[in-house]
Design a protein around this motif. Sequence first.
Motif, PDB file in Angstrom:
ATOM      1  N   TYR A 169       1.113  -4.909  14.561  1.00 15.38           N
ATOM      2  CA  TYR A 169       0.559  -6.041  13.817  1.00 15.38           C
ATOM      3  C   TYR A 169      -0.325  -5.411  12.894  1.00 15.38           C
ATOM      4  N   TYR A 170      -0.154  -5.427  11.531  1.00 21.26           N
ATOM      5  CA  TYR A 170      -1.194  -4.591  10.739  1.00 21.26           C
ATOM      6  C   TYR A 170      -1.336  -5.791   9.399  1.00 21.26           C
ATOM      7  N   ASP A 171      -2.619  -5.946   8.817  1.00 23.27           N
ATOM      8  CA  ASP A 171      -2.757  -6.685   7.623  1.00 23.27           C
ATOM      9  C   ASP A 171      -2.083  -5.942   6.452  1.00 23.27           C
ATOM     10  N   VAL A 172      -1.490  -6.842   5.653  1.00 28.52           N
ATOM     11  CA  VAL A 172      -0.697  -6.183   4.489  1.00 28.52           C
ATOM     12  C   VAL A 172      -1.670  -5.796   3.222  1.00 28.52           C
ATOM     13  N   ASP A 173      -1.359  -4.578   2.593  1.00 27.94           N
ATOM     14  CA  ASP A 173      -2.027  -4.093   1.920  1.00 27.94           C
ATOM     15  C   ASP A 173      -1.251  -4.082   0.248  1.00 27.94           C
ATOM     16  N   ARG A 174      -1.331  -5.094  -0.551  1.00 30.00           N
ATOM     17  CA  ARG A 174      -0.454  -5.341  -1.679  1.00 30.00           C
ATOM     18  C   ARG A 174      -0.731  -4.238  -2.806  1.00 30.00           C
ATOM     19  N   SER A 175      -1.730  -3.381  -2.731  1.00 27.17           N
ATOM     20  CA  SER A 175      -1.953  -2.295  -3.662  1.00 27.17           C
ATOM     21  C   SER A 175      -0.858  -1.171  -3.213  1.00 27.17           C
ATOM     22  N   LYS A 176      -0.227  -1.307  -2.195  1.00 28.03           N
ATOM     23  CA  LYS A 176       0.926  -0.418  -1.724  1.00 28.03           C
ATOM     24  C   LYS A 176       2.010  -0.912  -1.865  1.00 28.03           C
ATOM     25  N   LYS A 177       3.107  -0.623  -2.679  1.00 31.16           N
ATOM     26  CA  LYS A 177       4.190  -0.914  -3.080  1.00 31.16           C
ATOM     27  C   LYS A 177       5.497  -0.071  -2.931  1.00 31.16           C
ATOM     28  N   PHE A 178       6.682  -0.576  -2.702  1.00 34.56           N
ATOM     29  CA  PHE A 178       7.840  -0.070  -2.602  1.00 34.56           C
ATOM     30  C   PHE A 178       8.877  -0.913  -3.597  1.00 34.56           C
ATOM     31  N   ASN A 179       8.963  -0.620  -4.835  1.00 37.10           N
ATOM     32  CA  ASN A 179      10.037  -1.363  -5.439  1.00 37.10           C
ATOM     33  C   ASN A 179      11.259  -0.822  -5.707  1.00 37.10           C
ATOM     34  N   ILE A 180      12.304  -1.943  -5.398  1.00 35.82           N
ATOM     35  CA  ILE A 180      13.725  -1.356  -5.256  1.00 35.82           C
ATOM     36  C   ILE A 180      14.591  -2.037  -6.467  1.00 35.82           C
ATOM     37  N   ILE A 181      15.430  -1.508  -7.194  1.00 34.27           N
ATOM     38  CA  ILE A 181      16.289  -2.261  -8.044  1.00 34.27           C
ATOM     39  C   ILE A 181      17.599  -1.822  -7.618  1.00 34.27           C
ATOM     40  N   GLY A 182      18.431  -2.548  -7.476  1.00 32.63           N
ATOM     41  CA  GLY A 182      20.049  -2.216  -7.037  1.00 32.63           C
ATOM     42  C   GLY A 182      20.902  -2.964  -7.985  1.00 32.63           C
ATOM     43  N   LEU A 183      22.203  -2.192  -8.135  1.00 30.64           N
ATOM     44  CA  LEU A 183      23.145  -2.848  -9.195  1.00 30.64           C
ATOM     45  C   LEU A 183      24.578  -2.049  -8.443  1.00 30.64           C
ATOM     46  N   THR A 184      25.459  -3.202  -8.369  1.00 25.86           N
ATOM     47  CA  THR A 184      26.767  -2.877  -7.677  1.00 25.86           C
ATOM     48  C   THR A 184      27.735  -3.521  -8.668  1.00 25.86           C
ATOM     49  N   TYR A 211       8.364  -4.230  -1.441  1.00 27.04           N
ATOM     50  CA  TYR A 211       7.907  -4.134  -0.080  1.00 27.04           C
ATOM     51  C   TYR A 211       6.563  -3.699  -0.310  1.00 27.04           C
ATOM     52  N   TYR A 212       5.638  -4.308   0.544  1.00 29.97           N
ATOM     53  CA  TYR A 212       4.241  -4.135   0.776  1.00 29.97           C
ATOM     54  C   TYR A 212       3.799  -3.066   1.752  1.00 29.97           C
ATOM     55  N   GLY A 213       2.973  -2.132   1.572  1.00 28.57           N
ATOM     56  CA  GLY A 213       2.356  -1.303   2.680  1.00 28.57           C
ATOM     57  C   GLY A 213       1.243  -2.089   3.434  1.00 28.57           C
ATOM     58  N   VAL A 214       0.809  -1.549   4.520  1.00 24.35           N
ATOM     59  CA  VAL A 214      -0.021  -2.105   5.540  1.00 24.35           C
ATOM     60  C   VAL A 214      -1.515  -1.426   5.407  1.00 24.35           C
ATOM     61  N   ASP A 215      -2.239  -2.196   6.056  1.00 26.62           N
ATOM     62  CA  ASP A 215      -3.820  -1.790   6.064  1.00 26.62           C
ATOM     63  C   ASP A 215      -4.014  -1.335   7.153  1.00 26.62           C
ATOM     64  N   TYR A 216      -4.177   0.132   7.563  1.00 28.71           N
ATOM     65  CA  TYR A 216      -4.319   0.620   8.981  1.00 28.71           C
ATOM     66  C   TYR A 216      -5.785   0.194   9.603  1.00 28.71           C
ATOM     67  N   SER A 217      -6.546   0.103   8.654  1.00 29.74           N
ATOM     68  CA  SER A 217      -8.147  -0.010   9.109  1.00 29.74           C
ATOM     69  C   SER A 217      -8.350  -1.181   9.563  1.00 29.74           C
ATOM     70  N   ASN A 218      -7.266  -2.302   9.559  1.00 33.79           N
ATOM     71  CA  ASN A 218      -7.798  -3.670  10.203  1.00 33.79           C
ATOM     72  C   ASN A 218      -6.609  -3.660  11.154  1.00 33.79           C
ATOM     73  N   GLN A 219      -6.288  -3.438  12.189  1.00 33.75           N
ATOM     74  CA  GLN A 219      -5.267  -3.628  13.055  1.00 33.75           C
ATOM     75  C   GLN A 219      -5.759  -4.648  14.040  1.00 33.75           C
ATOM     76  N   ASN A 220      -4.844  -5.557  14.496  1.00 33.27           N
ATOM     77  CA  ASN A 220      -4.785  -6.523  15.262  1.00 33.27           C
ATOM     78  C   ASN A 220      -4.229  -6.221  16.885  1.00 33.27           C
ATOM     79  N   TYR A 221      -4.865  -5.642  17.765  1.00 28.87           N
ATOM     80  CA  TYR A 221      -3.913  -5.039  18.750  1.00 28.87           C
ATOM     81  C   TYR A 221      -3.651  -6.003  19.739  1.00 28.87           C
TER      82      TYR A 221
END
Length: 852
Positions: free
Chosen positions: A542-557, A527-537
């Motif tokens: 709605y916010y632009d995506v900031d790919r330097s902000k990441k949320f990685n998940i690995i799952g096993l069941t 999952y990628y974070g958002v760029d709050y500095s460039n909002q489209n009101y």
Amino acid sequence: MRNTKLILLGIIFMFLSQAQAQKKSDDYKIYQIQEIKINGLKQFNPETVKAFIGVSKGDVIEVPGEQTADIIKKLWDLEYFSDVDLYMIPTEGYKAILQIDLKELPKISQVKIKGVSKSKARDFIKDLNLKKNAILSENLKAKTIETIKNTYKQKGFLKTKVNLVSTKDTAEYVKVLVLIDKGHRVKVDKINIVGNKYFKDGKLKRQLKNTKEKRIYRFWKRSKYLKDDFKEDLVKLEKFYKENGFRNARILSDTTYFKNDKLQLDIKLEEGKKYYFGDIDIVGNSVYKTDLIRRILGIKKGDTYNGTLLQNRINDPSKPDGENITNLYQNNGYLFSRINAVEKGIRQDTIDYEIRIYEGKPAKFNKITVNGNQRTNDYVIFRELRTLPGATYSKQNIISTIRELAQLKYFDPETISPDLKNVDQNSGTVDIDWHVEESGSSQIQMSGGYDGQYFIGTLGLMLNNFSMQNIFKGKEYKPLPQGDGQTLGLNMQVSRRYNTYSLTFTEPWFGGKKPQALTVSGYYSTYYGVDYSNQNYSSYNYYDVDRSKKFNIIGLTVGLSKKLQWPDDYFFLSQSISLNHYNIKNYGSIGSFGFNNGQSNNFAYNFVFGRNNTRINPIYPTGGSEFLFSAKITPPYSLFGSTDYANIDSDPAYLDADGNPDMEKINQAKFKFIEYYKLKLGGTWYTDLYKKLVLRSKAEFGFLGAYNNDLGIPPFERFYVGGSGLTGGNLDSREIIPLRGYRDYSLNSSFGGQGGSLYNKFSMELRYPITLKPQASIYVLTFLEGANTYNNIKYYNPFSLKKSAGVGVRIFMQMFGLLGIDFGYGFDKVPGPSGGLEKSGWQTHFIMNQRL
């Protein structure tokens, strides 16, 4: 003298015989056909007619006689001619010319039908064969008029007028004009019932399910008159009487007529005497005690007579798995048993019965075969069978096998049938040949959706009858290795905000001896974070995506589930161990995790206990129910650690340089190993209301709790309510609770978008099938549902629901799974794009392989 008399009598007899023969020859003449002439033909070949009439040159025929009559009949039966004349023209001696004069019927050059739509006119022309060059016979005219009238009669237009006019076009052709005046739909103005004393008119009219009087308030059931439906209703009316003690009740007459141009129906009936059950003797039983049989029979002396009830308690074909005396014997081996109810006598208004039971000897299954499976290996079917060779015969096991085979989803559930063969009463054995028709079991999942912010695309492949052991055998790829009943699922979901990839494999008979399924699944999400500095009101949230902000998940069941034999064989138990590893890199607090960088682990034991006896088609159940209780539990880490979470904000290890609590460190410590317990309870009921019109009722409840109040409920594993449930991915292991008529997640805004720790949902859905063919099953639905989510149990109110209603359609295709679209109207207000509360109103939801 005596001889002289005999001679005289012989002479007289000879003269009389000659006179009689002469008289006959004057009425009937025998000719030999010298030539056959056919006159008047323009459209047909004379030689074809000569071959058809069945006589030829040189034949000898009697005129008039059977042969000439047969010739004329054959020609009339062709319906090609408007006039047929036959002549014999003598030539010499007994020879004659057979002359047949014919007048041909015209052909159709053009057909026009007025008074109906163009599409309906085309249907009539096609169905009645009113095509160009068709011969316009009297029979075709009559058939056309009668068919059109009957078509509209079936729709309630009893005064439809049809006029067929033909006009000459050329010497051989005519133009046909069909004028239709269907008039107004005739509705039943009044139903008059005569002869009833015990029941009021209103109660009897309610038994006429298909024939109703015209009423302003009646919009669900039309009051049109259909002859066949009315006859069916009269049978039901008689049955109603017989079920209420009036065994001799009958309909004396029924009359349909118009009064002041309004349709009237008169029903004259004879009720007769009301009867009661008297003594009911049970004879012939030795296997089961009389008290048990009486309990199943459920009829006592003095009860109102009901012949239908008596027969159903003995054997009810409409409920093959119902509780009755026949099934008591049939489910325990007594295939050859016979149970009959015999009237012993009638005493005034009391009827005595004798239940005669022939038990026979127990039977066993002998030879078991399957046919119709082309891809599925025999052993995959045989391991699901409950009709095993040598086992005691059981009707219930046959019914259960049908259900088990249907739930495999490899076969058309409507065509699964057991054929009992070689039923041998002497040896006490029976063979069964199971017939199945395979349907496509693999599914391709492709969908696109919009979650209010971003487009989401899904691509998946679900192989439901996979064969892992043949994965390296090239010849088994047809196009993929199949037949072993395993499941392999591949899925990818992509949007601007996240990517998710998953793999699932299931072996339904792990170990090969018991129906216990081993499932291994894994997924990876970013999952990628958002760029709050460039909002489209101009666009909500709605916010632009900031790919330097990441949320990685690995799952096993890894899980194991199995069917249980107790309390009955509809119960099942599933257990699994799951591990989710979260790696947050400068992601920000948009997910309310409380820290921007760090790692978290979610290790849990999952437990599901349930019962499922829905029947019989898993795509469109028409009866039964399903209950589930599930628990997801993590170890209570905080109970064994040394960290004092109540005073952690004053612990020096968790203070920043200025001596203030460092919330980044505190939350990292709280959620390094997530702890919680999650409980869910749900029930679904299916009720067949009328001819596969099914009501599905459902109730569900979920609760997320914490062991340690100082830690509180984690931001993971929460419930998000609203929308179709199509979006969301695996972010923070959230659970999406669909609620049509509302936008995705729209009921969680009061919690800062974090989701609730408690929810409940109630729904009712009325379904009706358009088709249940294996190629494509289609049904329409209308729904009413309500749900809500709560942040804390002290705010929980099961009656405080966000309500919605709407309509939808579902299409199940083997290749693509369950697809659908719903139009839902949300009645309550939720936070809108402007920030205030707004009524949700109409929402459109796309459904893909989801159980709402």
